[in-house]
Design an enzyme around this catalytic site. Structure first.
Site, mmCIF file in Angstrom:
data_model
loop_
_atom_site.group_PDB
_atom_site.id
_atom_site.type_symbol
_atom_site.label_atom_id
_atom_site.label_comp_id
_atom_site.label_asym_id
_atom_site.label_seq_id
_atom_site.Cartn_x
_atom_site.Cartn_y
_atom_site.Cartn_z
ATOM 1 N N ARG A 114 0.913 -1.161 0.073
ATOM 2 C CA ARG A 114 0.120 0.033 0.148
ATOM 3 C C ARG A 114 1.047 1.327 0.009
ATOM 4 O O ARG A 114 1.805 1.454 0.814
ATOM 5 C CB ARG A 114 -0.957 0.104 1.083
ATOM 6 C CG ARG A 114 -1.796 1.094 1.458
ATOM 7 C CD ARG A 114 -2.952 1.045 2.533
ATOM 8 N NE ARG A 114 -3.541 2.457 2.428
ATOM 9 C CZ ARG A 114 -3.630 3.180 3.495
ATOM 10 N NH1 ARG A 114 -3.422 2.932 4.478
ATOM 11 N NH2 ARG A 114 -4.330 4.393 3.253
ATOM 12 N N HIS A 158 -3.220 10.868 0.327
ATOM 13 C CA HIS A 158 -3.039 10.462 1.962
ATOM 14 C C HIS A 158 -2.443 11.992 2.317
ATOM 15 O O HIS A 158 -1.005 12.141 2.625
ATOM 16 C CB HIS A 158 -1.889 9.530 1.646
ATOM 17 C CG HIS A 158 -1.503 9.007 3.309
ATOM 18 N ND1 HIS A 158 -1.594 7.726 3.432
ATOM 19 C CD2 HIS A 158 -1.182 9.505 4.622
ATOM 20 C CE1 HIS A 158 -1.416 7.532 4.941
ATOM 21 N NE2 HIS A 158 -1.196 8.605 5.249
ATOM 22 N N GLU A 203 -7.796 8.265 5.756
ATOM 23 C CA GLU A 203 -8.303 8.653 7.253
ATOM 24 C C GLU A 203 -8.964 10.100 6.963
ATOM 25 O O GLU A 203 -8.309 11.037 7.577
ATOM 26 C CB GLU A 203 -7.094 8.698 8.038
ATOM 27 C CG GLU A 203 -6.498 7.418 8.601
ATOM 28 C CD GLU A 203 -5.234 7.440 9.343
ATOM 29 O OE1 GLU A 203 -5.046 8.245 9.763
ATOM 30 O OE2 GLU A 203 -4.893 6.338 9.808
ATOM 31 N N ASN A 328 -7.713 1.383 9.445
ATOM 32 C CA ASN A 328 -6.590 1.751 10.153
ATOM 33 C C ASN A 328 -7.122 1.626 11.512
ATOM 34 O O ASN A 328 -7.986 2.579 12.023
ATOM 35 C CB ASN A 328 -6.341 3.292 9.846
ATOM 36 C CG ASN A 328 -5.935 3.138 8.058
ATOM 37 O OD1 ASN A 328 -5.944 2.516 7.330
ATOM 38 N ND2 ASN A 328 -5.328 4.464 7.762
ATOM 39 N N TYR A 330 -5.173 1.652 15.565
ATOM 40 C CA TYR A 330 -4.222 1.680 16.459
ATOM 41 C C TYR A 330 -4.530 1.619 17.936
ATOM 42 O O TYR A 330 -3.695 1.313 18.582
ATOM 43 C CB TYR A 330 -3.366 3.151 16.291
ATOM 44 C CG TYR A 330 -2.599 3.004 14.950
ATOM 45 C CD1 TYR A 330 -1.292 2.508 14.646
ATOM 46 C CD2 TYR A 330 -3.307 3.578 13.690
ATOM 47 C CE1 TYR A 330 -0.635 2.753 13.417
ATOM 48 C CE2 TYR A 330 -2.715 3.522 12.350
ATOM 49 C CZ TYR A 330 -1.483 3.110 12.466
ATOM 50 O OH TYR A 330 -0.842 3.134 11.046
ATOM 51 N N GLU A 396 -3.892 -0.397 7.864
ATOM 52 C CA GLU A 396 -2.959 -0.091 8.648
ATOM 53 C C GLU A 396 -2.891 -0.382 9.952
ATOM 54 O O GLU A 396 -4.396 -0.602 10.509
ATOM 55 C CB GLU A 396 -2.935 1.551 8.718
ATOM 56 C CG GLU A 396 -2.316 2.281 7.901
ATOM 57 C CD GLU A 396 -2.409 3.803 8.045
ATOM 58 O OE1 GLU A 396 -1.812 4.454 9.160
ATOM 59 O OE2 GLU A 396 -2.350 4.536 6.796
#
Ligand code: IFM
Length: 497
Positions: A114, A158, A203, A328, A330, A396
């Site tokens: 990616r 991005h 995002e 994504n 985290y 991600e």
């Protein structure tokens, strides 16, 4: 209690000042679960194992071969915006070293890569004729990946808006949506013959919120009205680009990579439960619900369609039946209803009466200060899968840690291995329980420019010495290569410390 400043840093906003949850209440309310699968775990056949990067974070060559200035070039060249005055001018010098980097992607045994396309390499000022040298760079990168049997998996945007478009109003300006649709047409027409799977945005919540509301990311604005409009224009752009891309290549597979984190109430009170749902609607699905359901979720108080800049017909235009949802993940969020006293401290409390804390206090913290919470990946994948019934790609997931190299020259980054081990086991659990997950991309292939944190945070499976540009595989990279090759996590579980 620490005073809230405005503009807030990302961490201030999401971790402490706006949070009122007491740590002890949290640990009682949120016991760490023990049902992570511990034995050998196999992933589906044909699963994509990948790594992820983004143009501004790795490419460098910020003004070469006709590339125009982006908002991140401008922002990082502005004093005091980035830690240590770092910039992405050179970064990992990937623009010149992409062949070496594709060899590293190959050495990791991965079958998906990616990356993102820098709009300013293709259209230096964000409109007009394409720059052949820019297209040629991505064409060469894609060919190198295909030669190595690696799926090229690009993101159109991005975060690096052409500065010329920001000067014309940026994302709050409706015209930017049309400019973006034109850009997506150019890219799809030039590269769609060799690339099947695409992401429109990375995002959208993060780049609009940090860029136009909090001001901690480019273009550094702190304007609530402009922020609200920017979110609608991005939704318009997503719908418009989706249709353009499908028009050029009907068989293409098009999604977006969303920042998605499970949200938990700080206490079992109804007020906190409602605060958690409100947070989910804003931070997780503000850009997903318009695309898939043609409506805005009920996230804000007193925000009218006029304040968002919605015009007749727009709610049809924002629709984009995404072929997959990019996750994504985290961390998790902990939400509590805002206390009346805190309203004066929080500039958006009137429209969003919630205190949001990034992470709980159960797991260890990465160098970003983010709590390691593997179960969060399971929780968010299950929720998104249940609510939207679409295929999912983990676009991600990863962690920043700095470890000194051992005598053998390798970073023995056992904490990073433990992190991936934990999150992947939880992902396997979600797949077993029915989530249609097609691939997983570790963030990141190599250490890179971590936005306002500059080069101070190391997310790579590969270490980069930014003075010499030497790349060295970390122990986690060797570990990930074995996993990508076998598709199986062995039974021994290393617990995150
Ligand atoms: O580095 C970023 C990436 O650009 C977007 N997602 C989160 C990563 C870590 O902060």
């Amino acid at each position: 209690m620490k005073k809230t400043r405005f503009p807030l840093t990302r961490r201030d906003f999401l971790t402490s000042s706006l949070s009122i949850a007491a740590a002890s209440a949290l640990s009682n309310a949120l016991p760490f679960p023990a049902n992570t699968p511990a034995g050998a775990v196999s992933f589906p056949k044909n699963f994509y194992w990948g790594t992820a990067t983004a143009a501004y974070q790795i490419e460098g060559a910020w003004n070469e071969d006709g590339k125009g200035e982006s908002i991140w070039d401008r922002f990082s060249h502005t004093p005091h915006k980035i830690k240590n005055g770092d910039t992405g001018d050179v970064a990992c010098d990937h623009y010149h070293r992409y062949r070496e980097d594709v060899n590293l992607v190959r050495a990791l045994q991965t079958n998906s890569y990616r990356f993102s396309i820098a709009w300013t390499r293709i259209q230096p000022a964000g409109s007009g004729r394409p720059n052949p040298k820019g297209l040629d760079f991505y064409s060469r990168l894609i060919d190198s990946l295909l030669e190595a049997n690696i799926r090229p998996f690009p993101t159109l945007y991005h975060w690096d808006l052409p500065q010329a478009l920001e000067d014309a109003g940026g994302w709050p300006n409706r015209d930017t949506a049309q400019r973006f649709a034109d850009y997506s047409d150019i890219v799809m027409s030039a590269l769609g013959d060799r690339v099947q799977s695409w992401m429109i945005f990375n995002e959208p919540w993060v780049f609009t919120t940090l860029g136009y509301l909090l001001g901690t990311h480019a273009p550094g604005r702190t304007d609530v009205d402009a922020y609200l409009r920017s979110t609608h224009v991005v939704n318009l752009a997503q719908g418009m680009a989706f249709r353009v891309m499908k028009g050029v290549r009907p068989r293409s597979v098009v999604g977006t990579a969303f920042s998605l984190s499970p949200v938990q109430p700080a206490t079992p009170s109804n007020a906190d439960k409602e605060a958690a749902e409100r947070t989910h609607r804003w931070q997780n699905v503000w850009f997903l619900e318009p695309a898939l359901k043609g409506k805005y979720p009920d996230a804000f108080v007193g925000v009218t369609p006029e304040m968002l800049g919605v015009q007749p017909g727009d709610m049809e235009k924002v629709r984009a039946p995404l072929d997959f949802i990019g996750v994504n993940n985290y961390f998790r969020y902990i939400a509590s209803a805002i206390r009346p006293k805190a309203i004066s401290l929080n500039p958006i409390a009137k429209i969003f009466p919630v205190d949001v804390k990034l992470g709980g206090d159960t797991g260890p913290k990465t160098d970003m200060g983010w709590e390691v919470y593997p179960r969060g990946l399971y929780e968010i994948v299950m929720r998104i899968s249940k609510d939207y019934g679409r295929p999912i790609e983990i676009t991600e997931n990863g962690c920043a840690y700095t470890d000194a190299a051992g005598k053998d020259g390798t970073d023995h980054d056992t904490r990073r291995i433990a992190y991936y081990n934990g999150y992947l086991r939880e992902l396997a659990r979600a797949i077993k329980e029915g989530a249609d997950v097609r691939g997983y991309h570790a963030w990141s292939l190599m250490d890179n420019f971590e936005w306002a944190e500059g080069f101070s945070k190391r997310f790579g499976l590969i270490n980069v010495d930014f003075k010499t540009q030497k790349r060295t595989m970390r122990e986690s990279g060797l570990w990930y290569a074995k996993l990508a090759q076998s598709g199986t996590l062995p039974a021994a579980v290393k617990k995150a410390k």
